[in-house]
Scaffold this active site. Sequence first.
Site, short mmCIF file in Angstrom:
data_model
loop_
_atom_site.label_atom_id
_atom_site.label_comp_id
_atom_site.label_asym_id
_atom_site.label_seq_id
_atom_site.Cartn_x
_atom_site.Cartn_y
_atom_site.Cartn_z
N HIS A 206 0.78 -1.23 0.00
CA HIS A 206 0.00 0.00 0.00
C HIS A 206 0.82 1.30 0.00
CE1 HIS A 206 -3.59 -2.55 1.64
NE2 HIS A 206 -3.39 -2.73 0.35
N ASP A 302 -1.82 2.40 6.92
CA ASP A 302 -0.71 1.46 6.75
C ASP A 302 0.64 2.02 7.21
OD1 ASP A 302 -1.61 -1.09 5.42
OD2 ASP A 302 -2.61 0.37 4.15
#
Lengths: 378, 378
Positions: A206, A302
Amino acid sequence: MEKNFYKKLSFAVIGAGNGGQAIAGYLALKGYSVNLYNRSIERIKDIKQKGYIDLEGCYNGRGILNLVTNNIERAIRNVDVIMVVSPASAHKFLANKIAPIIAPNQYIVLNPGRTGGALEFKNIIAKYNPVKEVCIIEAQTLLFACRSLYNGKVKIFGKKNEVKVSALPATRTKEFTNIIKDVFPEFTPSINVLETSFNNIGAMLHPIPTILNCGRIENTHGNFQYYIDGITPSIARVIEEADYERLLIAKKLKVNTISLMEWLNYTYGAKGNTLCEALNNTKGYHGIFAPSTMETRYIYEDVPQSLVPISDMGRHLGINTPTIDSIIQLASIIHNTDYYRYGRKITDMGLDRLSTVDEIINYVVKGEIDSSNEGVVA
Amino acid sequence: MEKNFYKKLSFAVIGAGNGGQAIAGYLALKGYSVNLYNRSIERIKDIKQKGYIDLEGCYNGRGILNLVTNNIERAIRNVDVIMVVSPASAHKFLANKIAPIIAPNQYIVLNPGRTGGALEFKNIIAKYNPVKEVCIIEAQTLLFACRSLYNGKVKIFGKKNEVKVSALPATRTKEFTNIIKDVFPEFTPSINVLETSFNNIGAMLHPIPTILNCGRIENTHGNFQYYIDGITPSIARVIEEADYERLLIAKKLKVNTISLMEWLNYTYGAKGNTLCEALNNTKGYHGIFAPSTMETRYIYEDVPQSLVPISDMGRHLGINTPTIDSIIQLASIIHNTDYYRYGRKITDMGLDRLSTVDEIINYVVKGEIDSSNEGVVA
């Protein structure tokens, strides 16, 4: 239904985003009692009014909810299992809300925990009540691929065949998978929460492509295929380097782990001579578009709850993570937020007093620090 | 022509890329004796055969060359001024070639030096002959905006009104600008080479947008406007943070410096509330496309010869440069080259024995280390 009622588990689902609505709807459709909680009333007021969630896609039907509320005390009171399906960035807030009211016989399941979610949850609960026994389960990933079409209606694109879970303490993992097996047979035991935490594939997939496509995301509002157009040979090399840093730490922690390349092959049967080729050969990634702005969970979830705990564990164990740290630094500038400072660190995970790998493993297995070891310098 | 011959300076131009061909053609067109050198014979074999360079654009005409060679000894023998117009990544190679044969009355001009070019050149020459007096001039930027259409033909788009230069030692700057003023009246004196080195705008504008557009460059072969589409608000924030790190070091070194934002306003009259706006309002940047691959001077020159020396000077002076370091790390992975290791560092610049700012300034002004200070702990 009536005759089985007393055997059926009851659930609270915490978080009414895509994943939370999917899990709540799925459980309710299967006849379980479900209380749905969300911090902001705004997102759930339609669902509260209707009292149900409709599913389509892999599952079709209406799941009638027992309760829809933004009062967490009411949501979790007397339920057997508390399914936390929020962004990991909300874990700290939720743990502080749940800590004073959790009962010893309740299970908390983080869907998923990202890196160190269960450890942070337990650490916060221990601050409220150091002797309270709790069982926190960390799932490695979310069970469903899903999207809420509007509040109260969810499309489920797919359900994973297997999701690794571990309890903290790990001695209770099998107890949990036994209890939950009629509901979620997909939950299979992992060794311990270090394993579910350090097999964090999203951490690799990500933030890096998002940041190395920063110009394109902002200039085109994400109008390109995230994995297919967005992960080019150079970006794949950066991902591989970060993945190598993750693997070094995971191996030091003695957990079973595989590289991203092996994971793609295992999970999707994707092959290639390079990581870039393997990603491009992953059918499920075709047609997935990039985030439309840099204000995306790919960064604000993330980075602080995946890359920061990986980096800080590396620092704690004496393993450098220069690639991961570069991404944390750039993300911090782009979001004008000191993610290293506010992210999940060794102290948040309650591991600061444990200086050796064996002490850490002992803790995740038993859920307590061996008092005999405390203060002893190895 | 004949009667002025003995007054005219003679030149060697080192490097036959865009800039080298432009300067060689320009000097030859003005009637100066020019020897053109290039390391590889391949690039100059056409020019060698013809014996001239044709200019178009701001200047039109044919500049007849005195010599075209890949023999550096022949190229620089008896010339007054050695104009080094190579990528800064070739400075180390060239300095080692020039060091044994340079004469005390010759000037070496780095066009430009990037960061620490003159210091590195001098350090290498001193290794061959510690007592040899040399005068190395560092230009802050290249005089011409130009492009070679083919070997032997250059289009000059523009000539800057002013290019700051400094000699190493700085005590000889005015001597040089006096001697060169008929040829290059644009060369104006800077305080010292720290000033020409730390006003390195390319270091801020080249690697960051290239790396943060990595996916788009590789996926579209650079088919977007580098400054206009490629520098978005988030990327501009990263540039500003790196620029702030550069300014901290420059100020500690007591050199005159301005921020990139002020520079855009001063140089191009570009205005805006944010750096991103100012860049987008810079007319000269419209229509400039991105590099077509990641194998670009924006990385392989600007990272090791600009960002690394800035970072290492920061380290030497106790100033952190986390943003610049992040870019060095990512560039190193993308090019599979440890740029920090191979880039220009304090030791390469001969500054490792100088621990205080005053010692460093004293050295760049006088060109020698005060032996009275050596070994003295401040």
